[in-house]
Scaffold this motif. Sequence first.
Motif, short mmCIF file in Angstrom:
data_model
loop_
_atom_site.label_atom_id
_atom_site.label_comp_id
_atom_site.label_asym_id
_atom_site.label_seq_id
_atom_site.Cartn_x
_atom_site.Cartn_y
_atom_site.Cartn_z
N LEU A 170 0.90 -1.28 0.04
CA LEU A 170 0.20 0.02 -0.03
C LEU A 170 0.94 1.31 0.22
O LEU A 170 0.39 2.46 -0.61
CB LEU A 170 -0.89 -0.01 1.37
CG LEU A 170 -1.94 -1.16 1.25
CD1 LEU A 170 -2.87 -1.16 2.50
CD2 LEU A 170 -2.80 -1.28 -0.04
N SER A 204 0.66 4.09 -3.00
CA SER A 204 0.42 5.41 -2.52
C SER A 204 1.48 6.41 -3.08
O SER A 204 1.09 7.45 -3.53
CB SER A 204 -0.10 5.63 -1.05
OG SER A 204 1.29 5.32 -0.54
N SER A 205 2.81 6.02 -3.13
CA SER A 205 4.00 6.92 -3.49
C SER A 205 3.70 6.78 -5.25
O SER A 205 4.31 7.77 -5.52
CB SER A 205 5.12 6.28 -3.09
OG SER A 205 5.24 4.80 -3.62
N ILE A 256 0.69 6.50 -6.64
CA ILE A 256 -0.70 7.30 -6.89
C ILE A 256 -0.72 8.88 -6.94
O ILE A 256 -1.07 9.77 -7.70
CB ILE A 256 -1.62 6.55 -6.25
CG1 ILE A 256 -2.15 5.40 -6.92
CG2 ILE A 256 -2.90 7.72 -6.25
CD1 ILE A 256 -2.74 4.33 -5.88
N GLN A 257 0.14 9.21 -5.84
CA GLN A 257 0.13 10.62 -5.42
C GLN A 257 0.64 11.62 -6.37
O GLN A 257 0.05 12.60 -6.76
CB GLN A 257 1.07 11.01 -4.20
CG GLN A 257 1.20 12.28 -3.45
CD GLN A 257 -0.01 12.81 -2.96
OE1 GLN A 257 -0.91 12.05 -2.29
NE2 GLN A 257 -0.35 14.03 -3.39
N ASP A 312 -4.46 1.33 -7.88
CA ASP A 312 -5.16 1.24 -6.58
C ASP A 312 -5.87 -0.46 -6.74
O ASP A 312 -5.94 -0.70 -5.56
CB ASP A 312 -6.35 2.44 -6.61
CG ASP A 312 -7.12 2.45 -5.18
OD1 ASP A 312 -6.41 2.12 -4.31
OD2 ASP A 312 -8.42 2.41 -5.33
N SER A 357 -3.43 -2.89 -6.05
CA SER A 357 -2.69 -2.90 -4.64
C SER A 357 -3.82 -3.35 -3.72
O SER A 357 -3.24 -4.05 -2.77
CB SER A 357 -2.16 -1.51 -4.35
OG SER A 357 -3.22 -0.66 -4.28
N TYR A 397 -4.73 3.89 4.30
CA TYR A 397 -4.97 3.61 2.78
C TYR A 397 -6.41 4.09 2.13
O TYR A 397 -6.49 4.63 1.31
CB TYR A 397 -4.21 2.33 2.29
CG TYR A 397 -4.31 2.43 0.69
CD1 TYR A 397 -3.22 2.92 0.31
CD2 TYR A 397 -5.16 1.66 -0.06
CE1 TYR A 397 -3.18 2.89 -1.21
CE2 TYR A 397 -5.32 1.74 -1.27
CZ TYR A 397 -4.16 2.38 -2.11
OH TYR A 397 -4.40 2.24 -3.27
N PHE A 418 -6.90 7.35 2.33
CA PHE A 418 -5.97 8.10 1.19
C PHE A 418 -6.77 7.73 -0.10
O PHE A 418 -7.00 8.59 -0.99
CB PHE A 418 -4.69 7.63 1.21
CG PHE A 418 -3.86 7.69 0.02
CD1 PHE A 418 -3.15 8.92 -0.31
CD2 PHE A 418 -3.80 6.88 -0.97
CE1 PHE A 418 -2.43 9.29 -1.34
CE2 PHE A 418 -2.94 7.11 -2.17
CZ PHE A 418 -2.44 8.18 -2.35
N SER A 419 -7.06 6.52 -0.40
CA SER A 419 -7.63 6.30 -1.64
C SER A 419 -9.07 7.00 -1.94
O SER A 419 -9.40 7.46 -3.03
CB SER A 419 -8.15 4.44 -1.82
OG SER A 419 -8.73 4.27 -2.89
#
Length: 188
Positions: A8, A12-13, A15-16, A49, A52, A108, A111-112
């Motif tokens: 995750l 996220s690294s 996706i950001q 996303d 993952s 996560y 975040f998502s």
Amino acid sequence: AQTITVILGEASSLIQPLAAWRDAIPHDAEITDCSMLRKMCQEAMDILDLESQSLAVMVGTWFGQDQRGISALEHDNHSENTQENVDLLSMEAALEEMAFMCQVISRYCVFSQQIIVKNNATTTTDRNYNSNLQNLLTEQSLHYSTLETRLATMQFSQALSLASPQLIELGRQNLKVPSIVEDAHYLC
């Protein structure tokens, strides 16, 4: 829990920056390249996303099977000598790891939901976007609370079994109280 953290965290690294790039692209309807770039960023984020999350769910379902402490807690041991049959330290370590895994999954999911914007949430898969990961989080949280209660009960039972009777000096030599009661009285 470390594997889920890596999965995750890496997602996220990746996706950001895509989300930052998507949001920085102008929303001019006349420029088709900009809309295509926004669409490409959104599709890449969706794929990252979803993959993952599916990997995290798969690893999360394996977690309980791999933990010796959790499997020992799941079996109800009513034997007299719990100190020899149960390793409370490994159980406690497994529960701490389970709590950490729940925190990572929860972060996560937030975040998502905040970063990945669904343009048309009309299909069933879009409405249930985080449902598998949310279900894993709910399942693990409930499992954690149940096992934490069982561990606390076992620790209390072990503490009572270790307590040695202490003589109460009230003139009666056969009147004894467990040392845990005397310790609690002293602390109060």
